[in-house]
Design a protein around this motif. Structure first.
Motif, PDB file in Angstrom:
ATOM      1  N   ALA A 157      54.352  61.652  30.062  1.00 38.12           N
ATOM      2  CA  ALA A 157      54.091  61.397  31.623  1.00 38.12           C
ATOM      3  C   ALA A 157      54.684  62.440  32.594  1.00 38.12           C
ATOM      4  CB  ALA A 157      54.953  60.067  31.968  1.00 38.12           C
ATOM      5  N   ASN A 158      55.792  63.203  32.220  1.00 40.43           N
ATOM      6  CA  ASN A 158      56.341  64.172  32.812  1.00 40.43           C
ATOM      7  C   ASN A 158      55.397  65.289  32.722  1.00 40.43           C
ATOM      8  OD1 ASN A 158      59.167  63.178  34.061  1.00 40.43           O
ATOM      9  ND2 ASN A 158      59.188  62.507  32.055  1.00 40.43           N
ATOM     10  N   GLU A 159      54.910  65.798  31.704  1.00 38.33           N
ATOM     11  CA  GLU A 159      54.296  66.648  31.405  1.00 38.33           C
ATOM     12  C   GLU A 159      52.679  66.638  32.305  1.00 38.33           C
ATOM     13  OE1 GLU A 159      53.365  67.672  27.564  1.00 38.33           O
ATOM     14  OE2 GLU A 159      55.610  67.973  26.925  1.00 38.33           O
ATOM     15  N   ARG A 180      40.392  49.683  35.195  1.00 35.40           N
ATOM     16  CA  ARG A 180      39.349  50.045  34.057  1.00 35.40           C
ATOM     17  C   ARG A 180      39.398  51.331  33.265  1.00 35.40           C
ATOM     18  NH1 ARG A 180      34.463  46.985  34.454  1.00 35.40           N
ATOM     19  NH2 ARG A 180      34.715  45.628  36.386  1.00 35.40           N
ATOM     20  N   LEU A 181      40.076  52.474  34.128  1.00 32.29           N
ATOM     21  CA  LEU A 181      40.196  53.655  33.487  1.00 32.29           C
ATOM     22  C   LEU A 181      41.663  53.536  32.421  1.00 32.29           C
ATOM     23  CD1 LEU A 181      39.532  56.736  33.693  1.00 32.29           C
ATOM     24  CD2 LEU A 181      41.365  56.886  34.970  1.00 32.29           C
ATOM     25  N   TRP A 182      42.427  52.628  32.980  1.00 32.22           N
ATOM     26  CA  TRP A 182      43.426  52.379  31.965  1.00 32.22           C
ATOM     27  C   TRP A 182      43.035  51.551  30.798  1.00 32.22           C
ATOM     28  CZ3 TRP A 182      45.335  47.439  30.211  1.00 32.22           C
ATOM     29  CH2 TRP A 182      46.892  47.675  29.985  1.00 32.22           C
ATOM     30  N   SER A 183      42.407  50.599  30.991  1.00 32.87           N
ATOM     31  CA  SER A 183      41.751  49.667  29.668  1.00 32.87           C
ATOM     32  C   SER A 183      40.862  50.534  28.828  1.00 32.87           C
ATOM     33  CB  SER A 183      40.836  48.608  30.509  1.00 32.87           C
ATOM     34  OG  SER A 183      41.584  47.837  31.212  1.00 32.87           O
ATOM     35  N   ALA A 203      53.776  57.307  37.583  1.00 27.08           N
ATOM     36  CA  ALA A 203      53.461  56.081  37.028  1.00 27.08           C
ATOM     37  C   ALA A 203      52.418  55.759  36.504  1.00 27.08           C
ATOM     38  CB  ALA A 203      53.640  55.146  38.403  1.00 27.08           C
ATOM     39  N   ALA A 204      51.266  56.351  37.017  1.00 27.07           N
ATOM     40  CA  ALA A 204      50.145  56.090  36.217  1.00 27.07           C
ATOM     41  C   ALA A 204      49.861  56.402  34.829  1.00 27.07           C
ATOM     42  CB  ALA A 204      48.901  56.891  37.009  1.00 27.07           C
ATOM     43  N   HIS A 205      50.458  57.685  34.571  1.00 24.02           N
ATOM     44  CA  HIS A 205      50.549  58.421  33.364  1.00 24.02           C
ATOM     45  C   HIS A 205      51.672  57.311  32.612  1.00 24.02           C
ATOM     46  CE1 HIS A 205      47.981  61.619  33.363  1.00 24.02           C
ATOM     47  NE2 HIS A 205      48.505  62.180  34.466  1.00 24.02           N
ATOM     48  N   ALA A 206      52.571  57.051  33.056  1.00 24.23           N
ATOM     49  CA  ALA A 206      53.711  56.063  32.188  1.00 24.23           C
ATOM     50  C   ALA A 206      52.845  54.871  31.875  1.00 24.23           C
ATOM     51  CB  ALA A 206      54.932  55.819  33.100  1.00 24.23           C
TER      52      ALA A 206
END
Length: 452
Positions: A368-370, A20-23, A146-149
């Motif tokens: 994503a790295n930052e 849901r957070l991603w959406s 992975a979550a940020h990516a």
């Protein structure tokens, strides 16, 4: 949050609430990229503004970070973060809806646009701080990259399609009505975040509960609260600016944002006037940035694991400078008599789009790295203050640099302003290679250190 029924979480699918957070993030991103283009076109075409006017609107958008940023970090670290995210999403939707209302009643002018962007910026300041600090409560730290990516990949799709959609909508309905799409996206985001089932601590674990104040102790309690705010702000500042890797990371990022503000103030006038692009062809060119961002986000985690987060951050900052330099050369390829109303066509548009592609590629690989690095090395009780400290100074750089970039572009030429921004950011990246940031990895020893 890092376990499920006692077993360690092995994948993002097992992280309750991440879907849901991603959406919510993706839905809001689609609207944001539409508004970004719509506001620029509104200022330049609808209101007849200059590069300086674009810079002033951008500065108004980020001014709250300069004024209230550090206080917002203290707030986010003291309260539950999810309700804050919901409230600020609703406020953003209401503020954005004001712009087409003013346009419909004939009252829209630059001052009102700046005022709306200032209120919008205040809401997003608090909401973004809460969102960035909320994610590590949903996702265990080994999975943050992975979550940020995944969010970045979806954001790149939005970046690729949003401007093209915005260009089409603006061409048919006009820039003010296009902003309504973003307002709707914020409402949808608020609903999705509100339905995430996740228990959050009511207060930071590091601070004891405060007893209710009696009437006689009210003034003393207020003084203690104010002193507590100052202490918390200083603690957040010390964490960022005394940390061996966050310090060079923060400084180089502040400079990058200043240069990005210069570029942001002149890109729309360069495209719409020097290149002669329409809103639709301008939007089509900026979709290349979305394609690049998607490619960059797809390989971001692998690049960070292979080369280290620090090296990726430095290299991509330099790459964005190169992208601006590429776009600065586009007007040279406009045929005689082109620009200002007639599409430059092939070569000029192609070079501008190529620069956008490189810009998106670098930003997609970097984010994503930052984000995962700075969240990994920071304890939960400092997440809000760390995020807002860095973002506040980043946005303060925009407040100062955006109007200056517009003035420089109007006076010396939009391409010249882009070259200046490119040169400064490339030099900064070169200097950063001699700092400890170069050797930063997601699993380095500073990840467990807490000097505060």
């Amino acid at each position: 949050m890092s376990t499920r029924e006692g077993a360690p979480v092995q994948s993002l699918r097992e992280c309750r609430g991440y879907g849901r957070l991603w959406s919510a993030a993706v839905t809001s991103a689609f609207g944001t990229y539409i508004t970004t283009l719509a506001i620029q076109v509104l200022v330049v075409d609808t209101l007849g503004g200059s590069g300086t006017d674009v810079g002033l609107v951008n500065a108004a958008r980020w001014l709250p970070y300069l004024l209230f940023g550090l206080l917002a970090g203290v707030l986010v670290d003291r309260v539950r973060r999810r309700p804050v995210m919901v409230t600020t999403d609703v406020v953003c939707a209401l503020v954005l809806a004001v712009i087409p209302l003013l346009a419909a009643t004939g009252h829209l002018h630059l001052g009102w646009v700046m005022a709306a962007m200032a209120v919008f910026g205040t809401a997003t300041l608090i909401g973004d701080a809460a969102s960035q600090s909320f994610l590590p409560r949903v996702v265990p730290r080994p999975l943050l990259g992975a979550a940020h990516a995944r969010i970045d990949q979806a954001d790149a799709v939005a970046q690729g399609s949003g401007p093209a959609l915005a260009g089409a909508v603006i061409s048919v309905l006009g820039a003010p009505l296009a902003v309504l799409i973003d307002a709707a996206s914020y409402l949808a985001s608020a609903v999705m975040v509100a339905t995430i089932r996740l228990r959050e601590p009511a207060t930071p674990r590091s601070q004891p509960e405060q007893a209710p104040l009696s009437t006689g102790a009210a003034s003393g309690g207020l003084r203690n609260a104010v002193r507590g705010i100052g202490r918390d702000v200083r603690e957040g500042l010390r964490w960022v600016y005394r940390h061996p890797t966050l310090l060079p990371f923060a400084v180089s990022t502040h400079i990058w944002f200043a240069c990005s503000a210069i570029a942001g103030a002149v890109l729309a006038p360069l495209a719409l006037r020097d290149l002669g692009l329409s809103a639709a062809t301008f939007g089509l060119a900026t979709t290349a940035a979305g394609l690049g961002a998607l490619a960059g986000a797809t390989v971001a985690v692998r690049l960070g694991r292979r080369w280290g987060a620090g090296r990726v951050i430095i290299a991509t900052q330099a790459g964005t400078g190169l992208a601006w330099a590429v776009m600065a050369t586009a007007p040279v390829l406009v045929p005689a008599g082109g620009g200002s109303g007639s599409w430059a066509g092939g070569a000029g548009w192609g070079v501008f789009a190529a620069g956008q592609l490189l810009l998106g590629l670098c930003m997609g690989a970097s984010n994503a790295n930052e984000m995962s690095y700075r969240q990994t090395v920071t304890p939960d009780r400092l997440q809000g203050r760390m995020n807002v400290t860095m973002r506040s100074f980043n946005r303060a750089a925009i407040v100062v640099a955006a109007p200056l970039g517009g003035l420089l572009g109007d006076a010396a030429g939009y391409s010249v302003a882009l070259v200046v921004a490119a040169t400064v950011v490339i030099i900064t990246a070169a200097v950063a290679t001699s700092s400890k940031l170069r050797g930063a990895h997601l699993g380095d020893r500073y990840a467990v250190a807490d000097p505060t």
